[in-house]
Enzyme design. Structure first.
Site, mmCIF file in Angstrom:
data_model
loop_
_atom_site.group_PDB
_atom_site.id
_atom_site.type_symbol
_atom_site.label_atom_id
_atom_site.label_comp_id
_atom_site.label_asym_id
_atom_site.label_seq_id
_atom_site.Cartn_x
_atom_site.Cartn_y
_atom_site.Cartn_z
ATOM 1 N N GLY A 9 -8.428 10.330 10.167
ATOM 2 C CA GLY A 9 -8.741 10.016 11.355
ATOM 3 C C GLY A 9 -8.401 8.666 11.880
ATOM 4 O O GLY A 9 -8.158 8.083 13.087
ATOM 5 N N MET A 12 -3.130 3.840 12.440
ATOM 6 C CA MET A 12 -2.425 2.642 11.639
ATOM 7 C C MET A 12 -1.088 2.376 12.358
ATOM 8 O O MET A 12 -0.304 2.961 12.641
ATOM 9 C CB MET A 12 -2.063 3.140 10.295
ATOM 10 C CG MET A 12 -1.027 2.238 9.530
ATOM 11 S SD MET A 12 -0.859 3.096 7.671
ATOM 12 C CE MET A 12 -0.248 1.605 6.978
ATOM 13 N N PRO A 13 -0.796 0.937 12.765
ATOM 14 C CA PRO A 13 0.127 0.455 13.259
ATOM 15 C C PRO A 13 1.433 0.908 12.574
ATOM 16 O O PRO A 13 1.507 0.826 11.549
ATOM 17 C CB PRO A 13 0.205 -0.908 13.582
ATOM 18 C CG PRO A 13 -1.149 -1.209 13.278
ATOM 19 C CD PRO A 13 -1.834 -0.129 12.372
ATOM 20 N N TYR A 48 0.452 -10.808 -5.152
ATOM 21 C CA TYR A 48 1.375 -11.560 -4.429
ATOM 22 C C TYR A 48 0.762 -13.100 -4.467
ATOM 23 O O TYR A 48 1.582 -14.179 -4.077
ATOM 24 C CB TYR A 48 1.406 -11.210 -3.075
ATOM 25 C CG TYR A 48 2.231 -10.048 -2.680
ATOM 26 C CD1 TYR A 48 2.716 -9.283 -3.909
ATOM 27 C CD2 TYR A 48 2.231 -9.572 -1.559
ATOM 28 C CE1 TYR A 48 3.269 -8.079 -3.686
ATOM 29 C CE2 TYR A 48 2.862 -8.148 -1.233
ATOM 30 C CZ TYR A 48 3.407 -7.531 -2.186
ATOM 31 O OH TYR A 48 3.855 -6.235 -2.101
HETATM 32 P P1 NAD Z 1 12.995 -5.738 2.998
HETATM 33 O O1 NAD Z 1 13.786 -4.671 2.845
HETATM 34 O O2 NAD Z 1 11.989 -6.090 4.123
HETATM 35 O O3 NAD Z 1 14.278 -6.980 3.226
HETATM 36 C C1 NAD Z 1 13.746 -8.286 3.313
HETATM 37 C C2 NAD Z 1 14.957 -9.272 3.616
HETATM 38 O O4 NAD Z 1 15.786 -8.855 4.741
HETATM 39 C C3 NAD Z 1 14.934 -10.524 3.584
HETATM 40 O O5 NAD Z 1 15.823 -11.220 2.717
HETATM 41 C C4 NAD Z 1 14.974 -11.222 5.108
HETATM 42 O O6 NAD Z 1 15.217 -12.436 4.923
HETATM 43 C C5 NAD Z 1 15.728 -10.095 5.507
HETATM 44 N N1 NAD Z 1 15.463 -9.592 6.925
HETATM 45 C C6 NAD Z 1 14.388 -9.364 7.495
HETATM 46 N N2 NAD Z 1 14.414 -9.105 8.769
HETATM 47 C C7 NAD Z 1 15.775 -9.270 9.162
HETATM 48 C C8 NAD Z 1 16.458 -9.142 10.269
HETATM 49 N N3 NAD Z 1 16.074 -8.771 11.482
HETATM 50 N N4 NAD Z 1 17.882 -9.232 10.368
HETATM 51 C C9 NAD Z 1 18.552 -9.669 8.997
HETATM 52 N N5 NAD Z 1 17.879 -9.867 7.758
HETATM 53 C C10 NAD Z 1 16.460 -9.567 7.808
HETATM 54 O O7 NAD Z 1 12.380 -6.418 1.583
HETATM 55 P P2 NAD Z 1 11.033 -7.173 1.215
HETATM 56 O O8 NAD Z 1 10.727 -8.098 2.287
HETATM 57 O O9 NAD Z 1 11.317 -7.345 -0.378
HETATM 58 O O10 NAD Z 1 10.173 -5.851 1.223
HETATM 59 C C11 NAD Z 1 9.106 -5.730 2.274
HETATM 60 C C12 NAD Z 1 7.822 -5.778 2.070
HETATM 61 O O11 NAD Z 1 7.640 -4.580 1.244
HETATM 62 C C13 NAD Z 1 7.518 -6.819 1.139
HETATM 63 O O12 NAD Z 1 6.930 -8.021 1.991
HETATM 64 C C14 NAD Z 1 6.076 -6.365 0.439
HETATM 65 O O13 NAD Z 1 4.921 -6.618 1.251
HETATM 66 C C15 NAD Z 1 6.359 -5.037 0.218
HETATM 67 N N6 NAD Z 1 6.825 -4.398 -1.195
HETATM 68 C C16 NAD Z 1 5.971 -3.768 -1.765
HETATM 69 C C17 NAD Z 1 6.236 -3.429 -3.104
HETATM 70 C C18 NAD Z 1 5.083 -2.584 -3.978
HETATM 71 O O14 NAD Z 1 5.440 -2.515 -5.020
HETATM 72 N N7 NAD Z 1 4.399 -1.856 -3.230
HETATM 73 C C19 NAD Z 1 7.340 -3.881 -3.668
HETATM 74 C C20 NAD Z 1 8.430 -4.562 -3.079
HETATM 75 C C21 NAD Z 1 8.136 -4.800 -1.646
#
Ligand code: NAD
Length: 279
Positions: A9, A12-13, A48
């Site tokens: 319920g 989440m945004p 992190y």
């Molecule tokens: P992402 O796919 O969000 O890509 C980020 C990259 O895209 C960065 O280089 C950024 O500069 C670029 N970018 C962002 N917005 C942009 C735009 N509007 N135009 C052009 N380039 C743009 O990959 P991410 O940041 O590595 O992953 C997102 C989130 O996922 C992380 O912050 C983290 O919280 C999460 N994550 C979770 C796990 C996990 O094991 N649960 C693993 C990896 C990442």
């Protein structure tokens, strides 16, 4: 903003910001900037090592805690530690976590899950998530745990839309948070001709078309960025909609390609990787 209603319920945004690979100071600045531009979902993790900065960014933004959906993840080496969730709350400087994940499917995940269930019953955690869990362990959690998981967090993007996993999610009503929603910024993905074509049609960037595809696929997104312009842009995806035909065209870029594969060796390394204190 659009919202996903979880199977308990909670609402989440569907769009937020992730702070992976940011120092505590960078996370603080990114979180403050994101909240001030209207973002309401923040994703961090014990691993992190920037939860303290994330907490400071929340305080500095001036946005009320109850208006923010705060997501974090327990790291495997603290799954069995009774005080792990209290310590997480302390670093984030908050009384509760909206969604708490087990970050990795290490052998001790069942003990970690039980600790989260206890915190859920105490109101310190509002929803339970499993991150990077393979389908068989996800099914085990659904079948054996007292409180069923509410959300999974996995790699998902147009090159790997998680078609198989989505069948389990549809059966159970679990939500999906897509990590690497932009393929970690991979230019090949972002510059696929279909995204360039649709970007021109809607007056949006290629990244915004990909993020809109996620929303219409039911995926919660939290792209990483330290750039305030990108943070605003990534959130400005709720004033247009792709047609069914365009969604079908985008489905054709599926390559069954992951950027990251969790091998058993890697998972075994995670199980031993001690957390370092936040700065
Ligand atoms: P992402 O796919 O969000 O890509 C980020 C990259 O895209 C960065 O280089 C950024 O500069 C670029 N970018 C962002 N917005 C942009 C735009 N509007 N135009 C052009 N380039 C743009 O990959 P991410 O940041 O590595 O992953 C997102 C989130 O996922 C992380 O912050 C983290 O919280 C999460 N994550 C979770 C796990 C996990 O094991 N649960 C693993 C990896 C990442």
């Amino acid at each position: 903003m659009e919202y996903l209603t979880l199977n308990n319920g909670s609402k989440m945004p569907m769009a937020g910001i992730g702070v992976f690979m940011m120092s505590p100071a960078e996370a603080e600045a990114a979180v403050e900037s994101a909240l001030k531009s209207g973002v309401r979902l923040i994703d961090t993790a014990n691993g992190y090592m920037n939860e303290s900065g994330t907490g400071r960014g929340i305080k500095k933004s001036g946005v009320d805690r109850e208006d923010i959906f705060l997501v974090t993840k327990l790291w495997p080496t603290v799954y069995e530690k009774e005080t792990a969730i209290e310590e997480t709350l302390k670093r984030l400087d908050t009384d509760y976590i909206d969604l708490l994940f087990l970050h990795q499917p290490t052998d001790n995940w069942r003990e970690g899950y039980k600790n989260i269930e206890k915190a859920y019953k105490e109101g310190k955690v509002k929803a339970i998530g499993l991150s990077n869990f393979p389908e068989e362990l996800l099914r085990e959690a659904i079948e054996t745990m007292e409180i069923k998981p509410h959300v999974v967090q996995v790699e998902a993007h147009p090159y790997f839309p998680q078609t198989e996993l989505k069948k389990i999610l549809a059966e159970t009503g679990m939500g999906l948070m897509a990590w690497y929603p932009l393929g970690h910024g991979d230019k090949n993905l972002v510059n696929e001709p279909i995204f360039t074509e649709l970007a021109a049609k809607y007056g949006k960037s290629n990244a915004q078309i990909i993020l809109r595809w996620h929303i219409q696929s039911g995926n919660v997104i939290f792209p990483g960025s330290k750039n305030p312009d990108h943070i605003r842009e990534n959130f400005d995806i709720f004033d247009f909609a792709l047609t069914d035909e365009e969604m079908a065209e985008i489905a054709k870029v599926d390559k069954g390609m992951r950027y990251y594969t969790a091998t058993p060796d890697l998972i075994a390394q995670y199980a031993k990787m001690e957390l370092q204190p936040d700065l």
